[in-house]
Design an enzyme around this catalytic site. Structure first.
Site, PDB file in Angstrom:
ATOM      1  N   CYS A 148      46.179  37.513  39.495  1.00 37.74           N
ATOM      2  CA  CYS A 148      47.540  37.791  40.397  1.00 37.74           C
ATOM      3  C   CYS A 148      48.414  36.754  39.927  1.00 37.74           C
ATOM      4  O   CYS A 148      49.552  37.237  39.141  1.00 37.74           O
ATOM      5  CB  CYS A 148      47.513  37.695  41.892  1.00 37.74           C
TER       6      CYS A 148
ATOM      7  N   GLU B 241      48.097  40.039  49.551  1.00 42.50           N
ATOM      8  CA  GLU B 241      49.298  38.957  48.683  1.00 42.50           C
ATOM      9  C   GLU B 241      48.632  40.445  47.500  1.00 42.50           C
ATOM     10  O   GLU B 241      47.368  40.450  47.089  1.00 42.50           O
ATOM     11  CB  GLU B 241      47.541  37.487  48.334  1.00 42.50           C
TER      12      GLU B 241
END
Length: 468
Positions: free
Chosen positions: A280, A246
């Site tokens: 993120c 990720e």
């Protein structure tokens, strides 16, 4: 000041050398973290391999019960962990800070405990029976970041052990202490060796690189920058590891002309500035239609003026400092480069230490660094557009594809635009909210594989098909 220890085979493991972990709000020493050696890593992996033999044969129901016990343990010690997390990471205790993170960690652990991957019958006819089984992979190596260290550790560890794997986790050297303590608590309810933790400053001994190349680790799960993710990918190739990555995101939000700016201002703010923008899936670029551009800029900056920035331990703080000097320097550089070309609506001037106020800069263009690069901090570029096709094209530009959002009163129209965004998750009239039953992952260079839900659980298994 306390010295912290690694956890290997259910026991505290001290190190010959340590490194300091400091409070980003004050610079004060929080504790000394152990500096692992490659020998420590080898021992942790060997321990996890041994534990795998028994843990992989534990019943599905018993593994679910163990994960539920971890969730309860996190809940019991939530305040202790939140206090430690705030001291080493800087985020406030309140609001969307450390207590929020611990609540999320407990919730994700609880939901993961209730997930399962039952055997599927693919065929059962006179010609024979075909069954699809999910088998645990082996030892999982986990490398976690400094922005949401405990929540993301749970995202990595719980699905791994739920499916019968064992784990060696390495937290960021900026925020290792809370993870060391949480793994210690996990070991109170797990068999020895199922979850182990090593840590260290990679400038001294690159434990992360050694993990991704280690022949005893069968899968790597990594959350962090795209650049580091590519190195994990490359290091893992020789041993054909399974991977979940990720990685970075430069998420775009598109505001359509039918919005009420004052109604969406708060949600826009938190979509961009949650955890000081150090997320993120935070909104990193905001495209606003020219018909409502000035009104949205005004409403957003007026809301942001009332946000209290201060020491994370102060119960009144809403945002804290940036988590480390590296990130502070990056934000300052990007903001300084944008001053001459854009218009600073709010903030822009760094405070003392690692404090940087919420900053919004309007009238920037696609090639300006604050727009083109993922800033990962409290600075939001706001870009004017007149044609939604152009906004979609700009949102899809670049190599990232983690998240995106569309803001409109017309939900059906917003969904049609969202479907055209090249990202793994799209939100309507919000940005960045995650759900433990909904898969989360990126497209393009924002990642490989998914987390959460049954799809995320399956990433920790290999398929075995039995023909009978």
């Amino acid at each position: 000041m306390p010295n912290f220890a690694m956890l290997i085979d259910g026991e505290q493991a001290t190190a010959q050398h340590t490194f300091a972990v400091t409070n980003p709000s004050t610079g004060e020493l929080v504790g000394m973290a152990p500096q692992a050696t490659l020998s420590d890593l080898d021992r942790a992996v060997a321990t996890a391999q041994t534990a795998f033999e028994a843990w992989s044969r534990v019943s599905d129901a018993d593994r679910a019960e163990a994960c539920a016990a971890i969730a309860a343990k996190i809940g019991t010690h939530a305040e202790e962990l939140a206090q430690l997390l705030t001291c080493e990471q800087g985020k406030p205790l309140n609001g969307l800070g450390s207590r929020f993170e611990l609540g999320g960690a407990q919730a994700w652990a609880s939901v993961t405990a209730g997930l399962s991957l039952p055997m599927k019958v693919l065929q059962d006819t006179n010609e024979g029976r075909v069954e699809l089984h999910r088998r645990p992979i082996g030892v999982v190596g986990s490398i976690t970041p400094w922005n949401w260290p405990l929540m993301i550790a749970v995202w990595h560890i719980l699905p791994a052990i739920r499916t019968g794997n064992t784990v060696v986790v390495k937290p960021s050297p900026f925020t290792p202490l809370s993870t060391l303590r949480m793994v210690e608590l996990m070991n109170e309810v797990l068999p020895n060796g199922v979850v182990n933790v090593v840590c260290g400053d990679d400038a001294v001994e690159n434990i992360g690189a050694a993990m991704s190349a280690h022949p005893g680790i069968r899968k790597m799960v990594f959350t962090g920058s795209t650049a580091t993710g590519k190195r994990v990918y490359a290091n893992a190739a020789e041993t054909m590891k399974r991977l979940t990555l990720e990685l970075g995101g430069n998420d775009a939000g598109i505001v359509l002309p039918d919005v009420n700016p004052e109604e969406i201002a708060e949600r826009l703010f938190w979509g961009a500035f949650i955890n000081n923008g150090q997320t993120c899936a935070a909104m990193k670029r905001l495209y606003v239609h020219e018909d409502v551009y000035d009104e949205v800029c005004s409403a957003l900056t007026e809301f942001a003026r009332n946000i209290v920035v201060g020491d994370g331990r102060d119960e009144g703080s809403v945002l804290g400092p940036l988590a480390n000097e590296m990130q502070f320097d990056k934000i300052r550089s990007l903001v300084d480069a944008s001053r001459a070309k854009g218009r600073v609506l709010l903030g822009g001037e760094p405070g003392e230490g690692l404090f940087f106020p919420p900053t919004m800069i309007s009238d920037l263009e696609a090639d300006d660094p604050l727009v083109a690069e993922e800033q990962f901090g409290p600075a939001l570029p706001i870009i004017r557009y007149s044609d939604v096709e152009d906004a979609i094209a700009q949102a899809n530009s670049g190599e990232n594809g983690l998240g995106g959002s569309v803001w409109s009163k017309d939900i059906a129209h917003a969904k049609r635009i969202a479907a055209r965004l090249e990202c793994g998750s799209a939100w309507i009239n919000s940005h960045g909210g995650l759900n433990p039953i909904a898969p989360f992952g990126g497209r393009k260079s924002s990642g490989l594989g998914v987390e959460f839900g049954e799809e995320g659980l399956a990433e920790y298994t290999d398929i075995q098909v039995i023909h009978c």
